[in-house]
Design a protein around this motif. Structure first.
Motif, PDB file in Angstrom:
ATOM      1  N   ILE A  88     -47.363  -4.817  29.757  1.00 32.79           N
ATOM      2  CA  ILE A  88     -46.147  -4.361  30.354  1.00 32.79           C
ATOM      3  C   ILE A  88     -46.472  -2.717  31.000  1.00 32.79           C
ATOM      4  CG2 ILE A  88     -43.927  -3.398  29.648  1.00 32.79           C
ATOM      5  CD1 ILE A  88     -44.263  -6.449  29.602  1.00 32.79           C
ATOM      6  N   PRO A  89     -46.142  -2.325  31.942  1.00 33.02           N
ATOM      7  CA  PRO A  89     -44.916  -3.087  32.750  1.00 33.02           C
ATOM      8  C   PRO A  89     -45.370  -4.039  33.976  1.00 33.02           C
ATOM      9  CG  PRO A  89     -45.478  -0.902  33.695  1.00 33.02           C
ATOM     10  CD  PRO A  89     -46.355  -0.995  32.409  1.00 33.02           C
ATOM     11  N   GLY A  90     -46.644  -3.981  34.018  1.00 38.04           N
ATOM     12  CA  GLY A  90     -46.970  -4.966  35.226  1.00 38.04           C
ATOM     13  C   GLY A  90     -46.711  -6.485  35.024  1.00 38.04           C
ATOM     14  N   ALA A  91     -46.788  -6.605  33.613  1.00 40.89           N
ATOM     15  CA  ALA A  91     -46.662  -8.425  33.343  1.00 40.89           C
ATOM     16  C   ALA A  91     -45.138  -8.617  33.692  1.00 40.89           C
ATOM     17  CB  ALA A  91     -47.064  -8.691  32.085  1.00 40.89           C
ATOM     18  N   ALA A  92     -44.305  -7.643  33.300  1.00 38.26           N
ATOM     19  CA  ALA A  92     -42.689  -7.883  33.636  1.00 38.26           C
ATOM     20  C   ALA A  92     -42.473  -8.015  35.049  1.00 38.26           C
ATOM     21  CB  ALA A  92     -42.044  -6.853  33.035  1.00 38.26           C
ATOM     22  N   SER A  93     -43.191  -7.550  35.926  1.00 35.34           N
ATOM     23  CA  SER A  93     -42.988  -7.224  37.259  1.00 35.34           C
ATOM     24  C   SER A  93     -43.300  -8.648  37.663  1.00 35.34           C
ATOM     25  CB  SER A  93     -43.654  -6.032  37.910  1.00 35.34           C
ATOM     26  OG  SER A  93     -43.491  -6.076  39.206  1.00 35.34           O
ATOM     27  N   ALA A  94     -44.489  -8.954  37.419  1.00 33.40           N
ATOM     28  CA  ALA A  94     -45.224 -10.163  37.820  1.00 33.40           C
ATOM     29  C   ALA A  94     -44.400 -11.358  37.627  1.00 33.40           C
ATOM     30  CB  ALA A  94     -46.766 -10.260  37.567  1.00 33.40           C
ATOM     31  N   VAL A  95     -43.948 -11.499  36.372  1.00 32.28           N
ATOM     32  CA  VAL A  95     -43.284 -12.684  35.685  1.00 32.28           C
ATOM     33  C   VAL A  95     -41.765 -12.692  36.673  1.00 32.28           C
ATOM     34  CG1 VAL A  95     -41.786 -13.469  34.064  1.00 32.28           C
ATOM     35  CG2 VAL A  95     -44.012 -12.778  33.615  1.00 32.28           C
ATOM     36  N   ARG A  96     -41.234 -11.497  36.991  1.00 29.28           N
ATOM     37  CA  ARG A  96     -39.896 -11.530  37.794  1.00 29.28           C
ATOM     38  C   ARG A  96     -40.098 -11.987  39.395  1.00 29.28           C
ATOM     39  NH1 ARG A  96     -39.099  -6.472  36.959  1.00 29.28           N
ATOM     40  NH2 ARG A  96     -39.755  -5.795  38.847  1.00 29.28           N
ATOM     41  N   GLN A  97     -41.211 -11.623  39.794  1.00 26.02           N
ATOM     42  CA  GLN A  97     -41.656 -12.218  41.125  1.00 26.02           C
ATOM     43  C   GLN A  97     -41.990 -13.624  40.987  1.00 26.02           C
ATOM     44  OE1 GLN A  97     -44.064  -8.933  43.516  1.00 26.02           O
ATOM     45  NE2 GLN A  97     -43.725  -7.874  41.487  1.00 26.02           N
ATOM     46  N   ILE A  98     -42.943 -14.075  40.257  1.00 23.88           N
ATOM     47  CA  ILE A  98     -43.039 -15.189  40.244  1.00 23.88           C
ATOM     48  C   ILE A  98     -41.887 -16.361  40.093  1.00 23.88           C
ATOM     49  CG2 ILE A  98     -44.159 -17.151  38.667  1.00 23.88           C
ATOM     50  CD1 ILE A  98     -46.340 -15.029  38.099  1.00 23.88           C
ATOM     51  N   ARG A  99     -40.879 -16.015  39.171  1.00 24.59           N
ATOM     52  CA  ARG A  99     -39.614 -16.677  38.921  1.00 24.59           C
ATOM     53  C   ARG A  99     -38.966 -16.438  40.373  1.00 24.59           C
ATOM     54  NH1 ARG A  99     -42.050 -19.740  35.992  1.00 24.59           N
ATOM     55  NH2 ARG A  99     -41.575 -19.851  33.789  1.00 24.59           N
ATOM     56  N   ALA A 100     -38.765 -15.362  40.865  1.00 23.62           N
ATOM     57  CA  ALA A 100     -37.861 -14.925  42.135  1.00 23.62           C
ATOM     58  C   ALA A 100     -38.288 -15.914  43.170  1.00 23.62           C
ATOM     59  CB  ALA A 100     -37.933 -13.849  42.418  1.00 23.62           C
ATOM     60  N   ALA A 101     -39.585 -16.445  43.130  1.00 23.55           N
ATOM     61  CA  ALA A 101     -40.363 -17.191  44.416  1.00 23.55           C
ATOM     62  C   ALA A 101     -39.971 -18.470  44.301  1.00 23.55           C
ATOM     63  CB  ALA A 101     -41.747 -16.957  44.408  1.00 23.55           C
ATOM     64  N   GLY A 102     -39.164 -18.894  43.233  1.00 27.77           N
ATOM     65  CA  GLY A 102     -38.911 -20.166  42.993  1.00 27.77           C
ATOM     66  C   GLY A 102     -40.315 -21.145  42.143  1.00 27.77           C
ATOM     67  N   ILE A 103     -41.035 -20.290  41.575  1.00 33.44           N
ATOM     68  CA  ILE A 103     -42.290 -20.966  40.852  1.00 33.44           C
ATOM     69  C   ILE A 103     -41.687 -21.314  39.297  1.00 33.44           C
ATOM     70  CG2 ILE A 103     -44.649 -20.841  40.093  1.00 33.44           C
ATOM     71  CD1 ILE A 103     -45.130 -18.974  42.635  1.00 33.44           C
ATOM     72  N   ASN A 104     -41.927 -22.640  39.017  1.00 35.09           N
ATOM     73  CA  ASN A 104     -41.269 -22.908  37.721  1.00 35.09           C
ATOM     74  C   ASN A 104     -42.484 -23.038  36.632  1.00 35.09           C
ATOM     75  OD1 ASN A 104     -38.728 -22.800  38.222  1.00 35.09           O
ATOM     76  ND2 ASN A 104     -38.868 -24.559  39.706  1.00 35.09           N
ATOM     77  N   SER A 105     -43.570 -22.947  37.136  1.00 38.48           N
ATOM     78  CA  SER A 105     -44.943 -23.156  36.219  1.00 38.48           C
ATOM     79  C   SER A 105     -44.750 -22.647  34.719  1.00 38.48           C
ATOM     80  CB  SER A 105     -46.000 -22.758  36.664  1.00 38.48           C
ATOM     81  OG  SER A 105     -46.397 -23.214  38.133  1.00 38.48           O
ATOM     82  N   LEU A 106     -44.968 -23.188  33.727  1.00 37.67           N
ATOM     83  CA  LEU A 106     -45.072 -22.458  32.450  1.00 37.67           C
ATOM     84  C   LEU A 106     -45.954 -21.227  32.539  1.00 37.67           C
ATOM     85  CD1 LEU A 106     -44.044 -22.960  29.408  1.00 37.67           C
ATOM     86  CD2 LEU A 106     -46.184 -23.814  28.733  1.00 37.67           C
ATOM     87  N   ILE A 107     -45.552 -20.017  32.154  1.00 40.69           N
ATOM     88  CA  ILE A 107     -46.293 -18.739  32.252  1.00 40.69           C
ATOM     89  C   ILE A 107     -46.697 -18.573  30.805  1.00 40.69           C
ATOM     90  CG2 ILE A 107     -46.422 -16.438  32.903  1.00 40.69           C
ATOM     91  CD1 ILE A 107     -44.034 -16.940  34.834  1.00 40.69           C
ATOM     92  N   LEU A 108     -48.021 -18.327  30.673  1.00 39.70           N
ATOM     93  CA  LEU A 108     -48.712 -17.870  29.628  1.00 39.70           C
ATOM     94  C   LEU A 108     -49.177 -16.619  29.651  1.00 39.70           C
ATOM     95  CD1 LEU A 108     -51.188 -20.885  29.383  1.00 39.70           C
ATOM     96  CD2 LEU A 108     -48.719 -20.843  28.440  1.00 39.70           C
ATOM     97  N   ASN A 109     -49.277 -15.876  28.437  1.00 38.47           N
ATOM     98  CA  ASN A 109     -49.904 -14.524  28.345  1.00 38.47           C
ATOM     99  C   ASN A 109     -50.616 -14.254  27.052  1.00 38.47           C
ATOM    100  OD1 ASN A 109     -50.574 -11.640  29.186  1.00 38.47           O
ATOM    101  ND2 ASN A 109     -48.620 -11.612  30.425  1.00 38.47           N
ATOM    102  N   GLY A 110     -51.073 -12.933  26.902  1.00 37.26           N
ATOM    103  CA  GLY A 110     -51.469 -12.873  25.232  1.00 37.26           C
ATOM    104  C   GLY A 110     -50.288 -12.004  24.620  1.00 37.26           C
ATOM    105  N   SER A 111     -50.836 -11.488  23.250  1.00 39.43           N
ATOM    106  CA  SER A 111     -50.093 -10.817  22.450  1.00 39.43           C
ATOM    107  C   SER A 111     -49.509  -9.560  22.941  1.00 39.43           C
ATOM    108  CB  SER A 111     -50.750 -10.643  21.109  1.00 39.43           C
ATOM    109  OG  SER A 111     -51.460 -11.920  20.719  1.00 39.43           O
ATOM    110  N   ALA A 112     -50.221  -8.860  23.926  1.00 36.87           N
ATOM    111  CA  ALA A 112     -49.504  -7.392  24.267  1.00 36.87           C
ATOM    112  C   ALA A 112     -48.331  -7.366  24.623  1.00 36.87           C
ATOM    113  CB  ALA A 112     -50.557  -7.098  25.360  1.00 36.87           C
ATOM    114  N   VAL A 113     -47.778  -8.670  25.258  1.00 28.02           N
ATOM    115  CA  VAL A 113     -46.311  -8.788  25.758  1.00 28.02           C
ATOM    116  C   VAL A 113     -45.172  -9.024  24.556  1.00 28.02           C
ATOM    117  CG1 VAL A 113     -47.057  -8.949  28.242  1.00 28.02           C
ATOM    118  CG2 VAL A 113     -46.868 -10.785  26.938  1.00 28.02           C
TER     119      VAL A 113
END
Length: 389
Positions: free
Chosen positions: A227-252
């Motif tokens: 965070i904050p880059g991860a939150a921004s990336a997730v928001r943009q991925i979902r806004a683009a209509g990509i529905n893939s399961l998104i994985l990350n590490g413990s930092a978020v």
């Protein structure tokens, strides 16, 4: 008058001897600056465990007290803080969560023959490789987090294809992706693409365009960021209509950032314990309650937990060694194989003073709500040569 003077002198001598008999833990931690947000929760957890040990009779029949010095989130101050605490009589040092900032204090401890523990560093260098034989970390390596996400997604969600999106800003992120890159193909998955970005990038439109250009949407996207880059990336991925399961590490881990991604679903992270009251292990929720009693609020993320774990493991090793000697305690720590803790078993060896395998709770966010979706321990520990990549 003479008898009174003698009595006072004897009383002072006895008090001094009592203080001298105490065991002293030194905290070279950030009480200011950006690292304070990581160091304070883990330090609080460590002190909760110290209080529990003292209430049960102490360590080696002695009480544990603690002293601290502020590193101010500054590497130069870390070295000074470590030396100050050693001069003040610390028997072991606890240092910053981050390897780069905690290493100077840990090196001071190593030079004095003392044990040191990083509060929550997840870089292999936070231990033997970067400090020396008496240094340890209580957390779970970043590469293990990535490997856990890889094997869990294949085993539990039937994933076959993965896309790697790496935030190159810090080494932690690279460690997550290293573990995923190693485990996903070894476990039968196919990495169909990869890309990079920086945490401060306002847009990842070009990266999203390349994901959408794939013939088939990947089953999972391994997002190695914080965070904050991860939150921004997730928001943009979902806004683009990509529905893939998104994985990350413990930092978020934590719900504090979810307002930036309303109604988020299909986002998964591995953690050492759940802060949400649904961990299947009663000891974890008992700690959450103790933490709330001590601070007025529950842990905001899993990064409080390693502080509790490190005191627990160090104290066990001290009791078994019958000594505070750094080398003797190290020898006992290195004998630990699946040593029970409130947050799952822990192991050390003569090669690795970290966890290269650990049972992780899997937290999935569905409709904006995080919760435990299961647990997973990777089938094969991450090899040292992979960790050193």
């Amino acid at each position: 008058m003479k008898r009174l003077a003698t009595a006072i002198a004897m009383s002072l001598a006895t008090a001094g001897a009592g203080l001298a008999d105490d065991i002293t833990v030194g905290f070279a931690i950030a009480k200011s600056g950006w690292l304070e947000a990581y160091d304070t929760p883990a330090t609080t957890a460590a002190r909760i465990r110290i209080d529990e040990i003292n209430a049960a009779g102490g360590l080696l029949g002695r009480q544990i007290n603690w002293i601290e010095a502020d590193t101010k989130s500054d590497q130069a101050q870390s070295a000074s803080a470590g030396l100050q605490l050693i001069d003040e009589g610390a028997d072991m040092l606890i240092v910053n969560c981050d390897y780069d900032f905690g290493a100077p204090a840990a090196l001071a401890a190593e030079g004095a023959g003392l044990n040191s523990f990083f509060l929550c560093a997840e870089d292999i260098k936070a231990g033997i490789q970067g400090v020396g034989p008496n240094s340890f970390s209580a957390s779970v390596l970043a590469a293990v987090q990535g490997a856990t996400m890889a094997e869990w997604s294949l085993g539990e969600r039937g994933a076959k294809t993965g896309y790697v999106l790496l935030d190159t800003t810090i080494e932690y992120n690279k460690g997550i992706c290293t573990g995923f890159d190693w485990m996903f193909p070894n476990a039968g998955g196919d990495i169909v693409g990869r890309d990079t970005f920086k945490n401060g990038d306002a847009s990842i439109a070009s990266q999203i365009t390349r994901i959408k250009a794939l013939e088939t949407e990947p089953d999972v996207i391994m997002l190695c960021s914080y965070i904050p880059g991860a939150a921004s990336a997730v928001r943009q991925i979902r806004a683009a209509g990509i529905n893939s399961l998104i994985l990350n590490g413990s930092a978020v881990d934590g719900s504090y950032w979810l307002n930036a991604t309303p109604n988020l679903s299909g986002f998964v992270v591995p953690v050492q314990g759940s802060i949400y009251g649904d961990d299947p292990r009663a000891d974890v929720e008992a700690f959450n309650i103790a933490y709330e009693k001590a601070t007025g609020s529950r842990p905001a993320s899993q990064y409080a937990y390693p502080g509790y774990i490190l005191i627990d493991l160090w104290a066990k090793a001290v009791e078994r060694a019958g000594s505070l000697d750094g080398a003797a305690v190290t020898a006992e720590l290195e004998k630990m194989r699946d040593e029970p803790t409130a947050f799952g078993p822990r192991s050390f060896s003569g090669e690795i003073h970290h966890q290269n395998s650990a049972e992780m709770q899997i937290i999935e966010i569905t409709d904006g709500t995080p919760g435990v979706a299961g647990n997973w321990r990777i089938s094969t520990p991450v090899p040292l040569d992979v960790l050193l990549n």
